[in-house]
Design a protein around this motif. Structure first.
Motif, short mmCIF file in Angstrom:
data_model
loop_
_atom_site.label_atom_id
_atom_site.label_comp_id
_atom_site.label_asym_id
_atom_site.label_seq_id
_atom_site.Cartn_x
_atom_site.Cartn_y
_atom_site.Cartn_z
N GLY A 304 0.79 -1.23 0.00
CA GLY A 304 0.00 0.00 0.00
C GLY A 304 0.82 1.27 0.00
N GLY A 305 2.00 1.27 -0.61
CA GLY A 305 2.76 2.51 -0.72
C GLY A 305 4.25 2.37 -0.48
N GLY A 306 4.81 1.21 -0.85
CA GLY A 306 6.27 1.08 -0.80
C GLY A 306 6.86 2.03 -1.84
N PHE A 307 7.94 2.72 -1.50
CA PHE A 307 8.48 3.75 -2.39
C PHE A 307 9.98 3.77 -2.15
CE2 PHE A 307 9.57 7.77 -4.09
CZ PHE A 307 8.50 8.28 -4.82
N VAL A 308 10.75 3.32 -3.12
CA VAL A 308 12.19 3.19 -2.90
C VAL A 308 12.92 4.39 -3.49
CG1 VAL A 308 14.22 1.73 -3.26
CG2 VAL A 308 11.98 0.68 -2.91
N LEU A 309 13.68 5.05 -2.66
CA LEU A 309 14.46 6.21 -3.08
C LEU A 309 15.86 5.77 -3.48
CD1 LEU A 309 13.43 8.62 -0.20
CD2 LEU A 309 12.74 8.78 -2.59
N ARG A 310 16.33 6.32 -4.59
CA ARG A 310 17.67 5.97 -5.07
C ARG A 310 18.74 6.53 -4.12
NH1 ARG A 310 19.76 3.55 -9.49
NH2 ARG A 310 21.94 4.11 -9.72
N ASN A 311 19.74 5.71 -3.85
CA ASN A 311 20.88 6.08 -2.99
C ASN A 311 20.47 6.35 -1.54
OD1 ASN A 311 22.87 5.86 -5.04
ND2 ASN A 311 22.20 7.84 -5.85
N ALA A 312 19.29 5.94 -1.16
CA ALA A 312 18.94 5.96 0.27
C ALA A 312 18.98 4.51 0.72
CB ALA A 312 17.54 6.54 0.45
N GLU A 313 19.47 4.25 1.89
CA GLU A 313 19.69 2.89 2.43
C GLU A 313 20.89 2.20 1.79
OE1 GLU A 313 18.48 1.17 4.88
OE2 GLU A 313 16.59 2.13 5.42
N GLN A 314 21.02 2.31 0.45
CA GLN A 314 22.14 1.67 -0.26
C GLN A 314 22.68 2.63 -1.31
OE1 GLN A 314 23.66 -1.23 0.35
NE2 GLN A 314 22.24 -1.72 2.02
N PRO A 315 24.00 2.60 -1.58
CA PRO A 315 24.58 3.50 -2.60
C PRO A 315 24.39 2.92 -4.00
CG PRO A 315 26.32 2.22 -1.54
CD PRO A 315 25.02 1.77 -0.91
N ASP A 316 23.21 3.13 -4.57
CA ASP A 316 22.88 2.51 -5.86
C ASP A 316 23.81 2.95 -6.98
OD1 ASP A 316 20.37 1.02 -5.11
OD2 ASP A 316 19.81 3.04 -4.49
N ASP A 317 24.21 4.25 -6.97
CA ASP A 317 25.12 4.72 -8.02
C ASP A 317 26.42 3.92 -7.98
OD1 ASP A 317 23.27 6.57 -8.79
OD2 ASP A 317 24.27 8.30 -7.86
#
Ligand SMILES: NC(=O)C[C@H](N)C(=O)O
Length: 356
Positions: A304-317
């Motif tokens: 009901g509203g999972g929303f993953v932010l880039r480079n938050a929690e893990q360094p995606d770049d």
């Protein structure tokens, strides 16, 4: 009007009556119902069986015959594409259904398509079609939570609403729609959020509108790319990419990731906790798999509203991972499986996750 013409008698008035009938039939619009099974085609032993029954039992012609009111809103005909519980959908069935929808919508004598579908994976099929069907004609996916044999069965009204929505000019160009429980949802956002209850489907950002007694009441329109604005087209897709989902929880281990990749997965959807977070013992495993060319896509198991932010929690770049934006893991799988028919570039895939 027609009885008056007939009462006057004579060849001319009969011809006029026939013309009027055919004009009225055309004016109503032609809708094809593609039936795939599910609870909307389910049957139980008694009317008290609202939750224990067999799905995918009733043929499409019987479904249509059970709602004679459908013929008041559209000229309706049915095709039985599958007769399965939607938990048994697979990539081949998605492609077969998508190609049939696309072919039908190219016909001048088809104004819209309704797909009757089990509710378990309804959101996946609807979102798949939203990505790959290049038409502005309405496609409405519908199911039910109770079989037609149960007290307070919801299938008939859901089907009536779906047909009346599919034949509406104001439903054109809005992408694939899901109509359940009087609500109109975009296929992109909607998800099955409760089982048992008839109020089962929710969109985290709200429904697009309501359908009540054959009239649509719109409140918003989708802004993400879909159907005619999509770069994907079912006519050019013969096979979907192999994408698997691994569910995150405390006490995670690496076995599922390695097993899927060992079996040829081109991408893993990590259904992570919270913001798609990754347990410390799993981080090096995902880095290693990325090094071998596997795409790592972080989504959220939050309902009901999972929303993953880039480079938050893990360094995606730094790790060259992708985030799934607000898609639940099963929809992230659909988007990746479609997108990877065209690109295996992680930056392109991330763009696609933002745009669709
Ligand atoms: N309500 C339903 O349709 C559930 C059923 N298991 C299905 O998805 O086919």
């Amino acid at each position: 009007m027609i009885p008056t013409l007939l009462r006057r008698g004579g060849r001319l008035s009969i011809a006029a009556a026939l013309l009027t009938v055919s004009v009225l039939a055309c004016a109503k619009g032609n809708i094809v119902i593609l039936a795939t099974g599910g609870t909307i085609a389910g049957s139980g032993a008694s009317s008290a069986n609202s939750a224990s029954y067999q799905s995918a039992k009733v043929a499409v012609d019987q479904l249509i015959a059970a709602v004679p009111e459908l013929q008041n809103v559209a000229s309706v005909r049915g095709e039985q594409v599958f007769q399965i519980g939607s938990e048994s959908f697979n990539n081949e069935r998605l492609l077969q259904l998508g190609k049939r929808v696309s072919a039908l919508l190219k016909q001048n004598d088809v104004d819209g398509v309704v797909i009757t579908h089990g509710t378990d994976t309804l959101e996946e099929t609807a979102y798949f079609l939203n990505l790959v069907i290049p038409s502005t004609k309405p496609v409405v996916v519908v199911g039910s939570m109770r079989p037609g044999t149960a007290m307070s069965a919801d299938g008939k009204l859901n089907l009536y609403n779906a047909v009346s929505l599919a034949v509406s000019p104001d439903a054109r160009g809005k992408g694939v729609l899901v109509s359940m429980n009087d609500e109109i949802h975009t296929a992109r956002d909607v998800a099955k959020s409760v089982n048992i209850k008839t109020e089962a489907f929710r969109s985290p950002w709200g429904p697009l509108g309501l359908v009540v007694e054959g009239k649509n009441y719109w409140f918003r329109a989708p802004v993400k790319r879909h159907t005619t604005a999509s770069e994907f087209n079912i006519d050019r897709i013969e096979k979907l990419a192999s994408v698997e989902v691994v569910y995150g929880y405390g006490n995670m281990n690496e076995q599922a990731y390695r097993a899927y990749v060992g079996n040829g997965a081109a991408a893993i959807i990590h259904a992570g906790t919270g913001n798609g977070s990754v347990a410390s013992q799993i981080v090096p495993v995902l880095q290693e798999l990325r090094g071998k060319g596997v795409q790592i896509i972080r989504s959220s198991r939050v309902t009901g509203g999972g929303f993953v932010l880039r480079n938050a929690e893990q360094p995606d770049d730094k790790y060259d991972w992708i985030v799934a934006h607000d898609f639940n893991p099963q929809k992230a799988r659909i988007l990746a499986a479609v997108a990877m028919t065209r690109t295996s570039d992680s930056k392109e895939l991330q763009r696609i996750f933002w745009e669709y």
